[in-house]
Each structure stands twice: as structure tokens, then as C-alpha cells.
Design a protein around this motif. Sequence first.
Motif, PDB file in Angstrom:
ATOM      1  N   UNK A 197       0.826  -1.210   0.000  1.00  0.00           N
ATOM      2  CA  UNK A 197       0.000   0.000   0.000  1.00  0.00           C
ATOM      3  C   UNK A 197       0.860   1.260   0.000  1.00  0.00           C
ATOM      4  N   UNK A 198       0.301   2.325  -0.534  1.00  0.00           N
ATOM      5  CA  UNK A 198       0.926   3.640  -0.446  1.00  0.00           C
ATOM      6  C   UNK A 198       0.696   4.198   0.959  1.00  0.00           C
ATOM      7  N   UNK A 199       1.683   4.944   1.448  1.00  0.00           N
ATOM      8  CA  UNK A 199       1.561   5.545   2.776  1.00  0.00           C
ATOM      9  C   UNK A 199       0.941   6.941   2.743  1.00  0.00           C
ATOM     10  N   UNK A 200       0.631   7.431   1.547  1.00  0.00           N
ATOM     11  CA  UNK A 200       0.144   8.804   1.413  1.00  0.00           C
ATOM     12  C   UNK A 200      -1.026   9.105   2.328  1.00  0.00           C
ATOM     13  N   UNK A 201      -2.064   8.296   2.249  1.00  0.00           N
ATOM     14  CA  UNK A 201      -3.282   8.575   3.007  1.00  0.00           C
ATOM     15  C   UNK A 201      -3.003   8.623   4.511  1.00  0.00           C
ATOM     16  N   UNK A 202      -2.169   7.691   4.995  1.00  0.00           N
ATOM     17  CA  UNK A 202      -1.899   7.603   6.420  1.00  0.00           C
ATOM     18  C   UNK A 202      -1.274   8.903   6.937  1.00  0.00           C
ATOM     19  N   UNK A 203      -0.206   9.357   6.276  1.00  0.00           N
ATOM     20  CA  UNK A 203       0.485  10.539   6.766  1.00  0.00           C
ATOM     21  C   UNK A 203      -0.274  11.829   6.450  1.00  0.00           C
ATOM     22  N   UNK A 204      -0.998  11.872   5.347  1.00  0.00           N
ATOM     23  CA  UNK A 204      -1.805  13.051   5.043  1.00  0.00           C
ATOM     24  C   UNK A 204      -2.909  13.228   6.081  1.00  0.00           C
ATOM     25  N   UNK A 205      -3.468  12.109   6.540  1.00  0.00           N
ATOM     26  CA  UNK A 205      -4.537  12.202   7.541  1.00  0.00           C
ATOM     27  C   UNK A 205      -3.988  12.725   8.871  1.00  0.00           C
ATOM     28  N   UNK A 206      -2.748  12.340   9.194  1.00  0.00           N
ATOM     29  CA  UNK A 206      -2.126  12.887  10.402  1.00  0.00           C
ATOM     30  C   UNK A 206      -1.884  14.384  10.250  1.00  0.00           C
ATOM     31  N   UNK A 207      -1.441  14.812   9.083  1.00  0.00           N
ATOM     32  CA  UNK A 207      -1.209  16.237   8.840  1.00  0.00           C
ATOM     33  C   UNK A 207      -2.504  17.026   9.016  1.00  0.00           C
ATOM     34  N   UNK A 208      -3.582  16.521   8.450  1.00  0.00           N
ATOM     35  CA  UNK A 208      -4.869  17.202   8.562  1.00  0.00           C
ATOM     36  C   UNK A 208      -5.327  17.264  10.014  1.00  0.00           C
ATOM     37  N   UNK A 209      -5.130  16.175  10.739  1.00  0.00           N
ATOM     38  CA  UNK A 209      -5.554  16.121  12.141  1.00  0.00           C
ATOM     39  C   UNK A 209      -4.787  17.121  12.999  1.00  0.00           C
ATOM     40  N   UNK A 210      -3.496  17.271  12.724  1.00  0.00           N
ATOM     41  CA  UNK A 210      -2.650  18.164  13.512  1.00  0.00           C
ATOM     42  C   UNK A 210      -2.654  19.599  12.990  1.00  0.00           C
ATOM     43  N   UNK A 211      -3.358  19.816  11.890  1.00  0.00           N
ATOM     44  CA  UNK A 211      -3.425  21.159  11.339  1.00  0.00           C
ATOM     45  C   UNK A 211      -2.114  21.616  10.716  1.00  0.00           C
ATOM     46  N   UNK A 212      -1.375  20.661  10.154  1.00  0.00           N
ATOM     47  CA  UNK A 212      -0.089  20.953   9.519  1.00  0.00           C
ATOM     48  C   UNK A 212      -0.182  20.693   8.015  1.00  0.00           C
ATOM     49  N   UNK A 262      -4.210   8.829  18.313  1.00  0.00           N
ATOM     50  CA  UNK A 262      -4.748   7.830  17.382  1.00  0.00           C
ATOM     51  C   UNK A 262      -6.173   7.453  17.794  1.00  0.00           C
ATOM     52  N   UNK A 263      -6.373   7.206  19.090  1.00  0.00           N
ATOM     53  CA  UNK A 263      -7.704   6.849  19.595  1.00  0.00           C
ATOM     54  C   UNK A 263      -8.690   8.001  19.398  1.00  0.00           C
ATOM     55  N   UNK A 264      -8.219   9.236  19.599  1.00  0.00           N
ATOM     56  CA  UNK A 264      -9.087  10.392  19.414  1.00  0.00           C
ATOM     57  C   UNK A 264      -9.507  10.534  17.956  1.00  0.00           C
ATOM     58  N   UNK A 265      -8.597  10.265  17.049  1.00  0.00           N
ATOM     59  CA  UNK A 265      -8.931  10.310  15.629  1.00  0.00           C
ATOM     60  C   UNK A 265      -9.993   9.271  15.288  1.00  0.00           C
ATOM     61  N   UNK A 266      -9.815   8.078  15.825  1.00  0.00           N
ATOM     62  CA  UNK A 266     -10.793   7.017  15.566  1.00  0.00           C
ATOM     63  C   UNK A 266     -12.166   7.416  16.101  1.00  0.00           C
ATOM     64  N   UNK A 267     -12.191   7.964  17.306  1.00  0.00           N
ATOM     65  CA  UNK A 267     -13.460   8.366  17.921  1.00  0.00           C
ATOM     66  C   UNK A 267     -14.140   9.477  17.132  1.00  0.00           C
ATOM     67  N   UNK A 268     -13.333  10.308  16.475  1.00  0.00           N
ATOM     68  CA  UNK A 268     -13.882  11.425  15.703  1.00  0.00           C
ATOM     69  C   UNK A 268     -14.227  11.032  14.277  1.00  0.00           C
ATOM     70  N   UNK A 269     -14.051   9.754  13.949  1.00  0.00           N
ATOM     71  CA  UNK A 269     -14.350   9.302  12.600  1.00  0.00           C
ATOM     72  C   UNK A 269     -13.294   9.693  11.585  1.00  0.00           C
ATOM     73  N   UNK A 270     -12.089  10.012  12.052  1.00  0.00           N
ATOM     74  CA  UNK A 270     -11.004  10.416  11.167  1.00  0.00           C
ATOM     75  C   UNK A 270      -9.814   9.468  11.289  1.00  0.00           C
ATOM     76  N   UNK A 271     -10.108   8.210  11.581  1.00  0.00           N
ATOM     77  CA  UNK A 271      -9.048   7.233  11.789  1.00  0.00           C
ATOM     78  C   UNK A 271      -8.561   6.584  10.515  1.00  0.00           C
ATOM     79  N   UNK A 272      -7.855   5.468  10.685  1.00  0.00           N
ATOM     80  CA  UNK A 272      -7.252   4.763   9.553  1.00  0.00           C
ATOM     81  C   UNK A 272      -8.294   4.311   8.546  1.00  0.00           C
ATOM     82  N   UNK A 273      -7.935   4.433   7.285  1.00  0.00           N
ATOM     83  CA  UNK A 273      -8.772   3.948   6.196  1.00  0.00           C
ATOM     84  C   UNK A 273      -7.886   3.339   5.116  1.00  0.00           C
ATOM     85  N   UNK A 274      -8.394   2.325   4.468  1.00  0.00           N
ATOM     86  CA  UNK A 274      -7.718   1.715   3.328  1.00  0.00           C
ATOM     87  C   UNK A 274      -8.783   1.258   2.339  1.00  0.00           C
TER      88      UNK A 274
END
Length: 213
Positions: free
Chosen positions: A14-29, A65-77
Motif C-alpha cells: 500500500x501507499x503511505x500517502x493517506x496515512x500521513x496526510x490524515x495525520x497532517x490534517x488532524x494536527x493542522x499541519x 490515534x484513539x481520538x482520531x478514531x473516535x472522531x471518525x477520522x481514523x485509519x482507512x484503506x
Amino acid sequence: MIDTVVFDVGETVTRDDRYWFSWADWLGQSRHTVSTLVGAVVAQGRDNADALRLLRPGIDVAAEYAAREAAGQGEQLDETDLYEDVRPTFTALRERGIRVVVAGNQTVKAGCLLRSLNLPADLIATSGEWGIAKPDTRFFERLLVETSSRPEHTLYVGDHPQNDVFPAKAAGLRAAHLHRGPWGHLWADNPEVIAAADWRISSLTELTDLIGE
């Protein structure tokens, strides 16, 4: 003779793009900032999560990570995260009677998401499910137990020398270094990687002919 081929996950299957982009969005970076920092810390031999700690000192990565999951912004593939050569290579190998396994340093949820894609694989497992992660040689020992494979007949394919090539060889497996993603390209011409890897490939499709030889 190779009868089992095991594939790393990130930047191999798999590409790692989505994983790290989602972290950037979550952290506002910016996504560029996060991607660049991940590359920098890994090149320094550090854990990739250190990129998040640089952006937010004192961050509890597991709690976030848990907070992202609870907010519906967790891991996706989904299918778009797979590299194009994955399904055809897996299918071709299985048609030759070779066992296909996917096993890497991923979360429990990632394992579930990967299995939901119905890949033509005999086993999909993650470090989160096993409770042990690469480069610990016990990861590879567990892999051999799960597959009932002999190490000399097992090939591990991955992009990261420290997590994939070197520990796989230390555990007695054969190894293929994949020139894909930032780590694959970063260490592509490293003398130690060249010496350790049984094969160096740019696409998974090359494996079918290489193993046949």
C-alpha cells in the motif's frame, strides 16, 4: 526453492500517502511538512512517529490515534491505496503454487482493513495483532510458525533495509529490497543493502520470473 513469499505493507503493498496526510490534517499541519519530517527522522534512524513529536512536543501518539478514531477520522484503506502490481503479482505467484503472505508493522485495524480488500493472499497479519514488531527477529520467527515455512524457502519483500532486509536475513530468510517509496529509493544503492539482499527489484511483477529462475 522459494515456496512462500511474504510482503511488507507500507510502500510495498500500500501507499503511505493517506496515512500521513490524515495525520497532517488532524494536527493542522501542511501535508508537505509532515511527509518531509517523516523522511528526515527515518533517514536519521529514528521512529517515523518522531515526526509527530517534532510537530507537537509531548504528544501521546496512541491517545491521539484513539481520538482520531473516535472522531471518525481514523485509519482507512481501500482499493486506491494498493499499488497496481499487487493483485496481478499475488495471483501469478499463487498460480505457481507459491504461498502469498502479507505481514508488516501495522495496527490491528490495518489488518482488518487489508483483509476486507479480499487480496489473493493466504495470510494477512500485522505487528499490532501479534504484539511484536520488526525489526525484532521474533516477528520473523512468528511468521515462520504461522506459515509453517522453512526460512531458507521463505522470501521477505520490503522497501526498508532496517525493518525488512537486514532482520529477515538475520532470521535466516531470503530478502528482496524493493525500490519503491522514499525508503526504497533512499537506500537503493547502499552497499550494505546490495550485499544483503538476494534480489533488488523495482516492481513486484519481477518476482514471478526471479523465483522461477
